[in-house]
Design a protein around this motif. Structure first.
Motif, PDB file in Angstrom:
ATOM      1  N   PHE A  73       0.834  -1.208   0.000  1.00  4.73           N
ATOM      2  CA  PHE A  73       0.000   0.000   0.000  1.00  4.73           C
ATOM      3  C   PHE A  73       0.869   1.258   0.000  1.00  4.73           C
ATOM      4  CE2 PHE A  73      -2.159   3.403   2.346  1.00  4.73           C
ATOM      5  CZ  PHE A  73      -3.316   3.555   1.595  1.00  4.73           C
ATOM      6  N   CYS A  74       1.878   1.272   0.847  1.00  2.92           N
ATOM      7  CA  CYS A  74       2.734   2.461   0.964  1.00  2.92           C
ATOM      8  C   CYS A  74       3.601   2.668  -0.280  1.00  2.92           C
ATOM      9  CB  CYS A  74       3.615   2.356   2.204  1.00  2.92           C
ATOM     10  SG  CYS A  74       2.712   2.445   3.763  1.00  2.92           S
ATOM     11  N   ASN A  75       3.965   1.582  -0.936  1.00  2.61           N
ATOM     12  CA  ASN A  75       4.860   1.681  -2.096  1.00  2.61           C
ATOM     13  C   ASN A  75       4.129   1.854  -3.412  1.00  2.61           C
ATOM     14  OD1 ASN A  75       7.072   1.384  -0.431  1.00  2.61           O
ATOM     15  ND2 ASN A  75       7.196  -0.829  -0.726  1.00  2.61           N
ATOM     16  N   ASN A 123       0.445  11.892   8.053  1.00  5.36           N
ATOM     17  CA  ASN A 123       0.874  11.272   9.303  1.00  5.36           C
ATOM     18  C   ASN A 123       0.393   9.831   9.425  1.00  5.36           C
ATOM     19  OD1 ASN A 123       2.487  13.231  10.508  1.00  5.36           O
ATOM     20  ND2 ASN A 123       0.727  14.353  11.306  1.00  5.36           N
ATOM     21  N   ILE A 124      -0.787   9.536   8.898  1.00  8.37           N
ATOM     22  CA  ILE A 124      -1.258   8.148   8.912  1.00  8.37           C
ATOM     23  C   ILE A 124      -0.362   7.291   8.024  1.00  8.37           C
ATOM     24  CG2 ILE A 124      -3.154   6.609   8.296  1.00  8.37           C
ATOM     25  CD1 ILE A 124      -5.085   8.875   9.059  1.00  8.37           C
ATOM     26  N   HIS A 125      -0.014   7.794   6.848  1.00  4.18           N
ATOM     27  CA  HIS A 125       0.885   7.057   5.952  1.00  4.18           C
ATOM     28  C   HIS A 125       2.248   6.848   6.607  1.00  4.18           C
ATOM     29  CE1 HIS A 125      -1.115   6.528   2.002  1.00  4.18           C
ATOM     30  NE2 HIS A 125      -1.875   7.534   2.407  1.00  4.18           N
ATOM     31  N   PHE A 126       2.729   7.841   7.338  1.00  9.28           N
ATOM     32  CA  PHE A 126       4.016   7.712   8.024  1.00  9.28           C
ATOM     33  C   PHE A 126       3.967   6.567   9.024  1.00  9.28           C
ATOM     34  CE2 PHE A 126       6.890   8.568  11.542  1.00  9.28           C
ATOM     35  CZ  PHE A 126       8.072   8.885  10.895  1.00  9.28           C
ATOM     36  N   SER A 127       2.894   6.503   9.802  1.00  7.32           N
ATOM     37  CA  SER A 127       2.750   5.432  10.781  1.00  7.32           C
ATOM     38  C   SER A 127       2.637   4.073  10.101  1.00  7.32           C
ATOM     39  CB  SER A 127       1.521   5.691  11.659  1.00  7.32           C
ATOM     40  OG  SER A 127       1.395   4.692  12.643  1.00  7.32           O
ATOM     41  N   LYS A 165       7.445  -1.863   7.932  1.00  3.22           N
ATOM     42  CA  LYS A 165       8.837  -2.322   8.069  1.00  3.22           C
ATOM     43  C   LYS A 165       8.994  -3.248   9.277  1.00  3.22           C
ATOM     44  CE  LYS A 165      10.963   1.752   5.890  1.00  3.22           C
ATOM     45  NZ  LYS A 165       9.739   2.530   5.618  1.00  3.22           N
ATOM     46  N   LEU A 166       8.289  -2.945  10.366  1.00  2.00           N
ATOM     47  CA  LEU A 166       8.437  -3.734  11.591  1.00  2.00           C
ATOM     48  C   LEU A 166       7.805  -5.113  11.477  1.00  2.00           C
ATOM     49  CD1 LEU A 166       7.737  -1.008  14.319  1.00  2.00           C
ATOM     50  CD2 LEU A 166       9.941  -2.005  13.703  1.00  2.00           C
ATOM     51  N   LEU A 167       6.708  -5.211  10.721  1.00  2.00           N
ATOM     52  CA  LEU A 167       5.955  -6.467  10.661  1.00  2.00           C
ATOM     53  C   LEU A 167       6.509  -7.420   9.593  1.00  2.00           C
ATOM     54  CD1 LEU A 167       2.300  -5.142  11.093  1.00  2.00           C
ATOM     55  CD2 LEU A 167       3.797  -6.143  12.828  1.00  2.00           C
ATOM     56  N   SER A 168       7.778  -7.720   9.734  1.00  2.00           N
ATOM     57  CA  SER A 168       8.389  -8.747   8.890  1.00  2.00           C
ATOM     58  C   SER A 168       8.595  -9.996   9.746  1.00  2.00           C
ATOM     59  CB  SER A 168       9.736  -8.279   8.338  1.00  2.00           C
ATOM     60  OG  SER A 168      10.706  -8.206   9.374  1.00  2.00           O
TER      61      SER A 168
END
Length: 346
Positions: free
Chosen positions: A21-23, A53-57, A63-66
């Motif tokens: 989604f972010c990419n 700010n929502i996209h930043f979060s 990245k963390l949920l790998s």
């Protein structure tokens, strides 16, 4: 596949979805479109929840949920031995997804979530929960949101202000609990910072409009510190004054300070005020002079229960580099209370 493994895989799939989604913001995809609608709706419910700010979060969590990160984080905990409990989570609503780490921690430890959402943030987390249930249907019985009085739970994680914490203590004190109060973050400046470091500090100050406990609201500076370099470096964030809610707070707080005849430093979008408090209003940052590194370290140690993060460069153990306060790792527990350890011992 055991339930713990299924839960991990579900969060890995969520991380992949958020990464896609972010990419690929322009990708036409039903779930992507649904998330875009939820982001818009969240902004309507809470004017501080901008899409940026929502996209930043979301990007941070993607990245963390790998699988590597989740496995490494949980590798030293005896999760296999845990007997499931129901954990009530009372969410704050100051920044987007602020309660997601608690939500994640409860589920990956094999426990069940009973979540009471903040009135300021009612749509973001339920969307992620819906996605998790779609990819792992067994989670449906383990995730519940309620607007009613909390009942039938074994432990509580509650986040709020110092005032609401007293309420939480009264109602939940007899249950195993983590009750979080007001905390703020500080930065220690020496006058030797590079322009790049000071510009990065602007990220710690302005991200989420300074509303998070990891947002820097206080500067410690040496005697006779010249703020020119700081103001020059943070000018890159001047567009924040175009945000009406932020501008209104800036105008109001500046007027209050001026009427009280406080001495201020001001660059047109941020007010600096000398003050011993850690909690500064929106659009302002407090500062305090220190006599020596040793005396400041002693002060910070003595007041650590008021402080979430210390931003500095080669000053103190566990310091956070400039610009990194809003990028915590999975092991960076709020208030330095190990949530996973707590959840495995209830």
């Amino acid at each position: 596949m055991n339930d713990h493994r299924k839960t991990i895989i579900a969060f890995v799939k969520l991380g992949n979805f958020l990464r896609d989604f972010c990419n690929a913001a322009n990708t036409e995809n039903e779930m992507h479109n649904s998330l875009k609608e939820v982001i818009t709706l969240a902004g309507h419910h809470n004017g501080w929840f901008t899409a940026e700010n929502i996209h930043f979060s979301l990007a941070g969590w993607s990245k963390l949920l790998s699988e590597e990160n989740l496995t490494h984080w949980l590798s030293n905990y005896p999760i296999a031995n845990n007997k499931p409990k129901t954990v009530a989570i009372i969410m704050a609503g100051n920044i987007p997804f602020v309660g997601f780490h608690d939500f994640l921690s409860v589920l990956v430890t094999g426990n069940n979530v009973l979540a009471k959402l903040s009135s300021s943030d009612k749509v973001l987390l339920p969307f992620l929960a819906k996605y998790l249930i779609e990819v792992e249907p067994s989670l449906k019985e383990r995730i519940h949101f309620t607007d009613e009085k909390l009942e039938n739970f074994d432990a509580v994680i509650a986040t709020g202000s110092n005032n609401t914490a007293r309420y939480f203590d009264y109602y939940f004190g007899k249950k195993p609990h983590i009750i979080r109060r007001n905390r703020n973050s500080v930065a220690v400046l020496t006058g030797k910072e590079t322009p790049e470091q000071l510009t990065a500090l602007g990220e710690d100050i302005f991200r989420y409009y300074g509303l998070g406990c990891r947002s820097v609201s206080k500067l410690f500076v040496p005697k006779n510190y010249n703020f020119d370099a700081f103001f020059n470096a943070i000018y890159a964030y001047n567009a924040i004054i175009q945000k009406a809610k932020y501008a209104n707070n800036y105008d109001y707080n500046k007027a209050v300070y001026l009427m009280s005849e406080f001495k201020l430093l001001d660059n047109g979008f941020l007010i600096l005020k000398e003050d011993t408090s850690y909690t500064s209003p929106i659009a302002s940052v407090f500062y305090e002079y220190y006599e020596s590194s040793a005396s400041l370290k002693e002060k910070l140690k003595g007041e650590q229960e008021k402080i979430q993060c210390i931003v500095a460069h080669n000053f103190i153990a566990d310091e956070i580099p400039f610009g990194k306060t809003q990028l915590p790792e999975l092991r960076d527990y709020a208030d330095k209370v190990d949530t996973v350890d707590f959840l495995l011992k209830i």
